[in-house]
Design a protein around this motif. Sequence first.
Motif, PDB file in Angstrom:
ATOM      1  N   LEU A  13       0.823  -1.205   0.000  1.00 36.02           N
ATOM      2  CA  LEU A  13       0.000   0.000   0.000  1.00 36.02           C
ATOM      3  C   LEU A  13       0.860   1.259   0.000  1.00 36.02           C
ATOM      4  CD1 LEU A  13      -3.079   0.226  -0.028  1.00 36.02           C
ATOM      5  CD2 LEU A  13      -2.995   0.643   2.442  1.00 36.02           C
ATOM      6  N   GLY A  14       2.018   1.189   0.637  1.00 38.01           N
ATOM      7  CA  GLY A  14       2.922   2.335   0.641  1.00 38.01           C
ATOM      8  C   GLY A  14       3.444   2.646  -0.755  1.00 38.01           C
ATOM      9  N   VAL A  15       3.869   1.616  -1.483  1.00 36.56           N
ATOM     10  CA  VAL A  15       4.340   1.808  -2.858  1.00 36.56           C
ATOM     11  C   VAL A  15       3.181   2.287  -3.740  1.00 36.56           C
ATOM     12  CG1 VAL A  15       5.412   0.709  -4.853  1.00 36.56           C
ATOM     13  CG2 VAL A  15       6.103   0.035  -2.538  1.00 36.56           C
ATOM     14  N   TYR A  16       2.005   1.773  -3.476  1.00 37.88           N
ATOM     15  CA  TYR A  16       0.792   2.185  -4.201  1.00 37.88           C
ATOM     16  C   TYR A  16       0.555   3.693  -4.071  1.00 37.88           C
ATOM     17  CZ  TYR A  16      -4.344   3.003  -4.102  1.00 37.88           C
ATOM     18  OH  TYR A  16      -5.604   3.511  -4.239  1.00 37.88           O
ATOM     19  N   ASP A  17       0.752   4.248  -2.871  1.00 38.35           N
ATOM     20  CA  ASP A  17       0.581   5.686  -2.665  1.00 38.35           C
ATOM     21  C   ASP A  17       1.593   6.499  -3.467  1.00 38.35           C
ATOM     22  OD1 ASP A  17      -1.627   5.621  -1.029  1.00 38.35           O
ATOM     23  OD2 ASP A  17      -0.483   5.542   0.829  1.00 38.35           O
ATOM     24  N   ILE A  18       2.822   5.999  -3.555  1.00 39.73           N
ATOM     25  CA  ILE A  18       3.843   6.695  -4.348  1.00 39.73           C
ATOM     26  C   ILE A  18       3.452   6.699  -5.820  1.00 39.73           C
ATOM     27  CG2 ILE A  18       6.250   6.644  -5.120  1.00 39.73           C
ATOM     28  CD1 ILE A  18       6.964   5.435  -2.404  1.00 39.73           C
ATOM     29  N   MET A  19       2.988   5.556  -6.313  1.00 38.50           N
ATOM     30  CA  MET A  19       2.565   5.474  -7.710  1.00 38.50           C
ATOM     31  C   MET A  19       1.396   6.428  -7.991  1.00 38.50           C
ATOM     32  SD  MET A  19       4.680   3.370  -9.073  1.00 38.50           S
ATOM     33  CE  MET A  19       5.893   3.985  -7.876  1.00 38.50           C
ATOM     34  N   LYS A  20       0.496   6.568  -7.018  1.00 40.49           N
ATOM     35  CA  LYS A  20      -0.622   7.506  -7.187  1.00 40.49           C
ATOM     36  C   LYS A  20      -0.108   8.935  -7.309  1.00 40.49           C
ATOM     37  CE  LYS A  20      -3.175   6.550  -3.627  1.00 40.49           C
ATOM     38  NZ  LYS A  20      -4.295   6.664  -2.652  1.00 40.49           N
ATOM     39  N   LYS A  21       0.801   9.316  -6.429  1.00 44.82           N
ATOM     40  CA  LYS A  21       1.344  10.679  -6.441  1.00 44.82           C
ATOM     41  C   LYS A  21       2.000  10.981  -7.780  1.00 44.82           C
ATOM     42  CE  LYS A  21       2.598  14.596  -4.470  1.00 44.82           C
ATOM     43  NZ  LYS A  21       1.610  15.629  -4.047  1.00 44.82           N
ATOM     44  N   LEU A  22       2.796  10.052  -8.291  1.00 48.49           N
ATOM     45  CA  LEU A  22       3.480  10.260  -9.563  1.00 48.49           C
ATOM     46  C   LEU A  22       2.508  10.271 -10.738  1.00 48.49           C
ATOM     47  CD1 LEU A  22       6.594   7.936  -9.008  1.00 48.49           C
ATOM     48  CD2 LEU A  22       6.461  10.425  -8.767  1.00 48.49           C
ATOM     49  N   SER A  23       1.396   9.552 -10.607  1.00 50.75           N
ATOM     50  CA  SER A  23       0.434   9.441 -11.709  1.00 50.75           C
ATOM     51  C   SER A  23      -0.475  10.658 -11.831  1.00 50.75           C
ATOM     52  CB  SER A  23      -0.424   8.183 -11.535  1.00 50.75           C
ATOM     53  OG  SER A  23       0.364   7.015 -11.599  1.00 50.75           O
ATOM     54  N   LEU A  82     -11.897  10.998  -3.408  1.00 46.92           N
ATOM     55  CA  LEU A  82     -11.446  12.076  -2.533  1.00 46.92           C
ATOM     56  C   LEU A  82      -9.934  11.998  -2.306  1.00 46.92           C
ATOM     57  CD1 LEU A  82     -14.286  12.017   0.158  1.00 46.92           C
ATOM     58  CD2 LEU A  82     -13.983  13.672  -1.695  1.00 46.92           C
ATOM     59  N   GLY A  83      -9.435  10.774  -2.109  1.00 47.40           N
ATOM     60  CA  GLY A  83      -8.012  10.588  -1.834  1.00 47.40           C
ATOM     61  C   GLY A  83      -7.117  10.946  -3.001  1.00 47.40           C
ATOM     62  N   TYR A  84      -7.544  10.650  -4.226  1.00 48.76           N
ATOM     63  CA  TYR A  84      -6.739  10.969  -5.405  1.00 48.76           C
ATOM     64  C   TYR A  84      -6.589  12.475  -5.575  1.00 48.76           C
ATOM     65  CZ  TYR A  84      -6.162   6.351  -7.581  1.00 48.76           C
ATOM     66  OH  TYR A  84      -5.771   5.057  -7.860  1.00 48.76           O
ATOM     67  N   PHE A  85      -7.683  13.214  -5.387  1.00 46.86           N
ATOM     68  CA  PHE A  85      -7.587  14.675  -5.486  1.00 46.86           C
ATOM     69  C   PHE A  85      -6.718  15.237  -4.367  1.00 46.86           C
ATOM     70  CE2 PHE A  85     -11.352  14.457  -8.285  1.00 46.86           C
ATOM     71  CZ  PHE A  85     -10.954  15.359  -9.261  1.00 46.86           C
ATOM     72  N   ALA A  86      -6.834  14.664  -3.171  1.00 44.77           N
ATOM     73  CA  ALA A  86      -6.046  15.143  -2.044  1.00 44.77           C
ATOM     74  C   ALA A  86      -4.553  14.902  -2.260  1.00 44.77           C
ATOM     75  CB  ALA A  86      -6.508  14.466  -0.754  1.00 44.77           C
ATOM     76  N   ILE A  87      -4.211  13.701  -2.725  1.00 38.71           N
ATOM     77  CA  ILE A  87      -2.793  13.366  -2.882  1.00 38.71           C
ATOM     78  C   ILE A  87      -2.150  14.149  -4.022  1.00 38.71           C
ATOM     79  CG2 ILE A  87      -2.877  11.439  -4.533  1.00 38.71           C
ATOM     80  CD1 ILE A  87      -0.989   9.928  -2.629  1.00 38.71           C
ATOM     81  N   LYS A  88      -2.975  14.606  -4.965  1.00 38.46           N
ATOM     82  CA  LYS A  88      -2.451  15.429  -6.061  1.00 38.46           C
ATOM     83  C   LYS A  88      -1.970  16.773  -5.545  1.00 38.46           C
ATOM     84  CE  LYS A  88      -3.691  17.561 -10.499  1.00 38.46           C
ATOM     85  NZ  LYS A  88      -4.710  17.661 -11.582  1.00 38.46           N
ATOM     86  N   HIS A  89      -2.663  17.318  -4.545  1.00 34.65           N
ATOM     87  CA  HIS A  89      -2.393  18.688  -4.108  1.00 34.65           C
ATOM     88  C   HIS A  89      -1.663  18.790  -2.766  1.00 34.65           C
ATOM     89  CE1 HIS A  89      -4.831  20.475  -7.337  1.00 34.65           C
ATOM     90  NE2 HIS A  89      -5.671  19.476  -7.139  1.00 34.65           N
ATOM     91  N   LEU A  90      -1.614  17.720  -1.998  1.00 32.00           N
ATOM     92  CA  LEU A  90      -0.954  17.757  -0.696  1.00 32.00           C
ATOM     93  C   LEU A  90       0.408  17.064  -0.746  1.00 32.00           C
ATOM     94  CD1 LEU A  90      -3.908  16.785   1.699  1.00 32.00           C
ATOM     95  CD2 LEU A  90      -2.970  19.069   1.322  1.00 32.00           C
ATOM     96  N   PRO A  91       1.359  17.508   0.081  1.00 29.13           N
ATOM     97  CA  PRO A  91       2.637  16.770   0.208  1.00 29.13           C
ATOM     98  C   PRO A  91       2.377  15.366   0.747  1.00 29.13           C
ATOM     99  CG  PRO A  91       2.810  18.971   1.180  1.00 29.13           C
ATOM    100  CD  PRO A  91       1.355  18.744   0.901  1.00 29.13           C
ATOM    101  N   LEU A  92       3.176  14.407   0.316  1.00 32.01           N
ATOM    102  CA  LEU A  92       3.016  13.031   0.806  1.00 32.01           C
ATOM    103  C   LEU A  92       3.175  12.948   2.320  1.00 32.01           C
ATOM    104  CD1 LEU A  92       4.911  10.872  -1.850  1.00 32.01           C
ATOM    105  CD2 LEU A  92       2.475  10.779  -1.309  1.00 32.01           C
ATOM    106  N   THR A  93       4.053  13.799   2.869  1.00 30.96           N
ATOM    107  CA  THR A  93       4.315  13.761   4.304  1.00 30.96           C
ATOM    108  C   THR A  93       3.185  14.374   5.122  1.00 30.96           C
ATOM    109  OG1 THR A  93       5.679  15.746   3.902  1.00 30.96           O
ATOM    110  CG2 THR A  93       6.828  13.655   4.192  1.00 30.96           C
ATOM    111  N   ILE A  94       2.167  14.924   4.460  1.00 36.06           N
ATOM    112  CA  ILE A  94       0.960  15.395   5.139  1.00 36.06           C
ATOM    113  C   ILE A  94      -0.214  14.483   4.827  1.00 36.06           C
ATOM    114  CG2 ILE A  94      -0.748  17.263   5.254  1.00 36.06           C
ATOM    115  CD1 ILE A  94       1.498  19.240   4.892  1.00 36.06           C
ATOM    116  N   GLN A  95      -0.382  14.159   3.550  1.00 37.10           N
ATOM    117  CA  GLN A  95      -1.473  13.286   3.120  1.00 37.10           C
ATOM    118  C   GLN A  95      -1.370  11.913   3.783  1.00 37.10           C
ATOM    119  OE1 GLN A  95      -4.193  13.009   1.621  1.00 37.10           O
ATOM    120  NE2 GLN A  95      -4.349  10.884   0.958  1.00 37.10           N
ATOM    121  N   GLY A  96      -0.156  11.375   3.857  1.00 44.56           N
ATOM    122  CA  GLY A  96       0.035  10.044   4.433  1.00 44.56           C
ATOM    123  C   GLY A  96      -0.444   9.929   5.877  1.00 44.56           C
ATOM    124  N   PRO A  97       0.013  10.819   6.751  1.00 46.32           N
ATOM    125  CA  PRO A  97      -0.439  10.746   8.147  1.00 46.32           C
ATOM    126  C   PRO A  97      -1.946  10.941   8.320  1.00 46.32           C
ATOM    127  CG  PRO A  97       1.590  11.973   8.012  1.00 46.32           C
ATOM    128  CD  PRO A  97       1.156  11.726   6.589  1.00 46.32           C
TER     129      PRO A  97
END
Length: 295
Positions: A13-23, A82-97
């Motif tokens: 799931l962690g790698v999945y979040d990185i792939m989402k951010k890059l996508s 909701l999560g995809y829009f959030a991760i697009k605009h927020l830093p990973l170190t904020i969205q993740g927590p």
Amino acid sequence: MWIILALASAIGLGVYDIMKKLSVRDNNVLIVLMLNTLFGMLLLSPIIISELISGSTGFDGSASAHGLILIKSAIVLGSWLLGYFAIKHLPLTIQGPINASRPVMVLTGAVLIFGERLNLIQWIGITLGFLSLFLISRIGSREGFSFRRSKWLWMSIGAAILGAVSGLYDKFLLKSFRPYDVQAWYAFYQFIIMTSTILILRKCAPQSAGISTPFRWRWTILLISVFLTLADTAYFYSLSIDGSMVSIVSMIRRGSVIVPFIYGITALHERNIKAKTIDLTILLISLTLLVIGSR
């Protein structure tokens, strides 16, 4: 065994979040999400095809059973949207927590609905998890993402709430259905719902930001589905094992925040490294205590 599967799910799931951010960076979120549901469905389609050929869907042909899976699909898709829009605009170190706050909600539901009980070590771990999330939220405010002004923060919170609801609902579903049946059919219904949504928006609101934003193909879009499928497979089997606790599985699964957290600091050069590292250490201690307390 269910603890090991929960840890494997967290890494995936962690790698999945990185792939989402890059996508989704500078990309059309709705199309990325639709392709994600398509690839997820294709990866799991052999299960559905084999069941249709054999004449059994695993639900005894019950329309009400498929209705329950459809509800699961809608909940997850809402969380993803909701999560995809959030991760697009927020830093990973904020969205993740923020995303990692799900176990707090799942814990409350697990205790009230399923009657689960935690021991002292687990409660200490949960308390440290609360402390870590509180400190990280304060850092987010210093970086300009205020709860009063940022709609992306509220989208992230909404995604976490729906994700917690999904986690509790999974425990209910897995009492009656096989894990791979739930996984395969909810992926199928997700694709149907997401595709229908985009077609409706193209017809009714073609100038909306979600539809008019240009789309760019990236191979990370495919990897979103690959890592999510692997993570979900480990997750569903963890919950299906006798004695597994949804509150603990969900907390360990939220440990996935560690992977994108480190990536955000090292690769994306996000700010407040020292403070975020301290918070990450507290979270690691929290998760370690939860694992120890679950033995």
